[in-house]
Write a protein that holds these residues in place. Structure first.
Motif, PDB file in Angstrom:
ATOM      1  N   SER A  33       0.688  -1.126  -0.078  1.00 28.17           N
ATOM      2  CA  SER A  33      -0.049   0.047  -0.007  1.00 28.17           C
ATOM      3  C   SER A  33       0.846   1.504  -0.103  1.00 28.17           C
ATOM      4  O   SER A  33       0.554   2.239  -0.625  1.00 28.17           O
ATOM      5  CB  SER A  33      -0.925   0.034   1.280  1.00 28.17           C
ATOM      6  OG  SER A  33      -1.620   1.299   1.333  1.00 28.17           O
ATOM      7  N   LEU A  34       2.067   1.171   0.796  1.00 24.92           N
ATOM      8  CA  LEU A  34       2.688   2.254   0.863  1.00 24.92           C
ATOM      9  C   LEU A  34       3.628   2.672  -0.319  1.00 24.92           C
ATOM     10  O   LEU A  34       3.707   3.609  -1.045  1.00 24.92           O
ATOM     11  CB  LEU A  34       3.968   2.148   1.918  1.00 24.92           C
ATOM     12  CG  LEU A  34       3.227   2.257   3.268  1.00 24.92           C
ATOM     13  CD1 LEU A  34       4.322   2.166   4.249  1.00 24.92           C
ATOM     14  CD2 LEU A  34       2.810   3.924   3.720  1.00 24.92           C
ATOM     15  N   SER A  35       3.866   1.243  -1.084  1.00 27.24           N
ATOM     16  CA  SER A  35       4.741   1.654  -2.331  1.00 27.24           C
ATOM     17  C   SER A  35       3.896   2.093  -3.510  1.00 27.24           C
ATOM     18  O   SER A  35       4.282   2.593  -4.267  1.00 27.24           O
ATOM     19  CB  SER A  35       5.367  -0.144  -2.642  1.00 27.24           C
ATOM     20  OG  SER A  35       6.091  -0.454  -1.908  1.00 27.24           O
ATOM     21  N   LEU A  36       2.664   1.735  -3.494  1.00 30.42           N
ATOM     22  CA  LEU A  36       1.714   2.240  -4.702  1.00 30.42           C
ATOM     23  C   LEU A  36       1.143   3.415  -4.373  1.00 30.42           C
ATOM     24  O   LEU A  36       0.547   3.984  -5.310  1.00 30.42           O
ATOM     25  CB  LEU A  36       0.592   0.785  -4.933  1.00 30.42           C
ATOM     26  CG  LEU A  36       1.188  -0.349  -5.332  1.00 30.42           C
ATOM     27  CD1 LEU A  36      -0.193  -1.293  -5.232  1.00 30.42           C
ATOM     28  CD2 LEU A  36       1.740  -0.246  -6.507  1.00 30.42           C
ATOM     29  N   GLY A  37       1.268   3.942  -3.057  1.00 33.67           N
ATOM     30  CA  GLY A  37       0.796   5.286  -2.892  1.00 33.67           C
ATOM     31  C   GLY A  37      -0.602   5.086  -2.599  1.00 33.67           C
ATOM     32  O   GLY A  37      -1.343   6.182  -3.052  1.00 33.67           O
ATOM     33  N   ALA A  38      -1.554   3.993  -2.238  1.00 37.05           N
ATOM     34  CA  ALA A  38      -2.851   3.938  -2.523  1.00 37.05           C
ATOM     35  C   ALA A  38      -3.194   3.751  -1.059  1.00 37.05           C
ATOM     36  O   ALA A  38      -2.777   2.990  -0.349  1.00 37.05           O
ATOM     37  CB  ALA A  38      -3.171   2.440  -3.144  1.00 37.05           C
ATOM     38  N   LYS A  39      -4.577   4.420  -0.775  1.00 35.85           N
ATOM     39  CA  LYS A  39      -5.022   4.399   0.606  1.00 35.85           C
ATOM     40  C   LYS A  39      -4.069   4.535   1.735  1.00 35.85           C
ATOM     41  O   LYS A  39      -3.847   3.625   2.659  1.00 35.85           O
ATOM     42  CB  LYS A  39      -5.993   3.367   0.561  1.00 35.85           C
ATOM     43  CG  LYS A  39      -7.211   3.429  -0.233  1.00 35.85           C
ATOM     44  CD  LYS A  39      -8.192   2.342   0.305  1.00 35.85           C
ATOM     45  CE  LYS A  39      -9.560   2.439  -0.592  1.00 35.85           C
ATOM     46  NZ  LYS A  39     -10.519   1.842  -0.131  1.00 35.85           N
ATOM     47  N   ARG A  40      -2.945   5.536   1.776  1.00 34.55           N
ATOM     48  CA  ARG A  40      -1.830   5.558   2.869  1.00 34.55           C
ATOM     49  C   ARG A  40      -2.581   5.967   3.944  1.00 34.55           C
ATOM     50  O   ARG A  40      -1.832   5.921   5.012  1.00 34.55           O
ATOM     51  CB  ARG A  40      -0.939   6.666   2.226  1.00 34.55           C
ATOM     52  CG  ARG A  40      -0.325   5.868   0.870  1.00 34.55           C
ATOM     53  CD  ARG A  40       0.980   6.713   0.828  1.00 34.55           C
ATOM     54  NE  ARG A  40       2.135   6.702   1.592  1.00 34.55           N
ATOM     55  CZ  ARG A  40       3.214   7.340   1.604  1.00 34.55           C
ATOM     56  NH1 ARG A  40       3.488   7.955   0.368  1.00 34.55           N
ATOM     57  NH2 ARG A  40       3.964   7.194   2.563  1.00 34.55           N
ATOM     58  N   ASP A  41      -3.829   6.135   4.077  1.00 34.94           N
ATOM     59  CA  ASP A  41      -4.529   6.661   5.235  1.00 34.94           C
ATOM     60  C   ASP A  41      -4.958   5.445   6.106  1.00 34.94           C
ATOM     61  O   ASP A  41      -5.391   5.684   7.317  1.00 34.94           O
ATOM     62  CB  ASP A  41      -5.511   7.599   5.018  1.00 34.94           C
ATOM     63  CG  ASP A  41      -6.756   7.108   4.139  1.00 34.94           C
ATOM     64  OD1 ASP A  41      -6.168   6.136   3.500  1.00 34.94           O
ATOM     65  OD2 ASP A  41      -7.823   7.435   4.189  1.00 34.94           O
ATOM     66  N   VAL A  42      -4.784   4.132   5.579  1.00 33.23           N
ATOM     67  CA  VAL A  42      -5.232   2.915   6.292  1.00 33.23           C
ATOM     68  C   VAL A  42      -4.036   2.097   6.500  1.00 33.23           C
ATOM     69  O   VAL A  42      -3.290   1.861   5.451  1.00 33.23           O
ATOM     70  CB  VAL A  42      -6.208   2.358   5.210  1.00 33.23           C
ATOM     71  CG1 VAL A  42      -6.868   1.184   6.072  1.00 33.23           C
ATOM     72  CG2 VAL A  42      -7.595   3.138   5.221  1.00 33.23           C
ATOM     73  N   ALA A 191      -4.366  -5.349  -3.299  1.00 31.17           N
ATOM     74  CA  ALA A 191      -4.752  -6.871  -3.259  1.00 31.17           C
ATOM     75  C   ALA A 191      -4.003  -7.547  -4.381  1.00 31.17           C
ATOM     76  O   ALA A 191      -3.373  -8.705  -4.176  1.00 31.17           O
ATOM     77  CB  ALA A 191      -6.037  -7.113  -3.188  1.00 31.17           C
ATOM     78  N   THR A 192      -4.347  -7.095  -5.683  1.00 25.58           N
ATOM     79  CA  THR A 192      -3.742  -7.529  -6.987  1.00 25.58           C
ATOM     80  C   THR A 192      -2.162  -7.577  -6.927  1.00 25.58           C
ATOM     81  O   THR A 192      -1.554  -8.451  -7.108  1.00 25.58           O
ATOM     82  CB  THR A 192      -4.076  -7.052  -8.173  1.00 25.58           C
ATOM     83  OG1 THR A 192      -5.421  -7.107  -8.179  1.00 25.58           O
ATOM     84  CG2 THR A 192      -3.412  -7.398  -9.487  1.00 25.58           C
ATOM     85  N   ALA A 193      -1.685  -6.484  -6.288  1.00 24.91           N
ATOM     86  CA  ALA A 193      -0.056  -6.400  -6.162  1.00 24.91           C
ATOM     87  C   ALA A 193       0.406  -7.466  -4.991  1.00 24.91           C
ATOM     88  O   ALA A 193       1.491  -8.188  -5.359  1.00 24.91           O
ATOM     89  CB  ALA A 193       0.260  -5.186  -5.822  1.00 24.91           C
ATOM     90  N   THR A 194      -0.156  -7.538  -3.932  1.00 25.05           N
ATOM     91  CA  THR A 194       0.175  -8.531  -3.041  1.00 25.05           C
ATOM     92  C   THR A 194       0.154 -10.031  -3.404  1.00 25.05           C
ATOM     93  O   THR A 194       0.954 -10.996  -3.034  1.00 25.05           O
ATOM     94  CB  THR A 194      -0.751  -8.594  -1.712  1.00 25.05           C
ATOM     95  OG1 THR A 194      -0.775  -6.861  -1.500  1.00 25.05           O
ATOM     96  CG2 THR A 194      -0.263  -9.122  -0.578  1.00 25.05           C
TER      97      THR A 194
END
Length: 323
Positions: A33-42, A191-194
């Motif tokens: 999530s951090l790497s993709l910059g997605a929803k970094r607030d969670v 989810a896809t990246a993980t």
């Protein structure tokens, strides 16, 4: 940053694969999530917990020192436990009454609960399955349905979510649950990246391709079981309801009624299942072409049989053979 607290309940006999596997994948998802910059607030905060004064020796004999529950959680995950094919479930579950009480109490306070594999039996003991659509490992689905008759057990599903209760299929479905939670809280891209970096399937819908009918316990001789055995030696013969009824000395209407009462299906559906089971065996054990296998189980049209196979098994004969 919003923190989603997820507790994984460890208890004596629980499966380490599920305890640690879920936690590991969810932690990897945080990094993604951090790497993709997605929803970094969670952020997913995963904790392994055990009840106070409990010495936890998980399946395989490994002794663990695990902290007690503290505060409230956004989700409680109950892993499965080591079991046997023919299990005395009362004897197996009786020592876990404290864990069952904890699950019941957590749910009553508003904590959603998820169970992996036969962890569903602990939810059943807690009364959480009543009136819900649930699943578990296909090998034990019959036991679950028998022990908790108020539950609507789907032996085909990989994951079922009914209200605040989630249940999943066999051991590796712990990872399906993990991907499901990542998608919900961190987004589909995470989810896809993980799934990609952990070599996990991003979506599995059905247990059917994995079912081995030879491992399922045969029921005591019944009218329907005798009919299935009769079909199994006549797979290539054209289906004729009246001819089948005559062989069992009943009328066609009586044949349909008795089979429906015992199995919820029609005589033709039992024949179709028998043909598909035979084709699965041939797909695994021979180099025959699909066309030859289709003919060997009583069909002439490859396309129509492929549709039937996919409907019952969840994938085509070709994909089943490759897998």
């Amino acid at each position: 940053m919003k923190t989603v607290r997820i507790a994984v309940l460890a208890y004596s006999g629980s499966m380490p694969t599920q305890l640690f596997g879920i936690a590991d994948v969810l932690r990897i998802a945080n990094d993604m999530s951090l790497s993709l910059g997605a929803k970094r607030d969670v952020r997913l905060d995963v904790e392994l917990i055990a009840l106070p004064n409990r010495k936890v020796i998980v399946a395989g004999g490994l002794a663990l020192r695990i902290k007690r529950p503290v505060g409230s959680y956004d989700l409680l995950i109950v892993p499965g436990l080591e079991t046997q094919r023919y299990q005395d479930w009362t004897a197996k579950l009786t020592p876990l009454t404290r864990e069952v009480d904890f699950i019941r109490h957590s749910f009553s306070r508003g904590t959603p609960v998820a169970a992996v594999c036969v962890g569903a039996f602990l939810l059943g003991e807690a009364g959480l399955l009543n009136g819900r659509k649930v699943t578990t490992a296909w090998l034990f689905a019959g036991d679950l349905a028998s022990r908790y008759p108020e539950a609507n057990v789907n032996s085909d599903a990989i994951l079922m979510e009914d209200g605040a209760v989630v249940t999943t299929a066999a051991v590796s479905s712990a990872f399906d649950l993990a991907i499901h939670l990542i998608k919900r809280h961190l987004g589909a891209d995470v989810a896809t990246a993980t799934a990609a970096i952990t070599l996990l399937p991003s979506q599995r819908a059905s247990q059917s391709p994995y079912v081995d009918s030879n491992l399922l316990e045969r029921e005591l001789p019944t009218f329907s079981q005798n009919l299935v055995q009769w079909f199994e030696v006549r797979l290539t013969e054209t289906y004729d309801l009246e001819r089948v009824a005559q062989a069992f000395h009943v009328s066609g209407r009586t044949l349909i009624r008795r089979v429906k009462a015992e199995t919820g299906r029609s005589p033709l559906a039992l024949l179709q299942q028998a043909r598909v089971e035979k084709s699965k065996h041939l797909l695994k054990s021979t180099n025959w072409t699909i066309a030859k296998i289709v003919e060997a189980v009583g069909y002439s049209d490859v396309v129509s049989f492929t549709r039937l196979f996919a409907k019952l098994i969840g994938e085509t004969p070709t994909k089943y053979r490759h897998r």
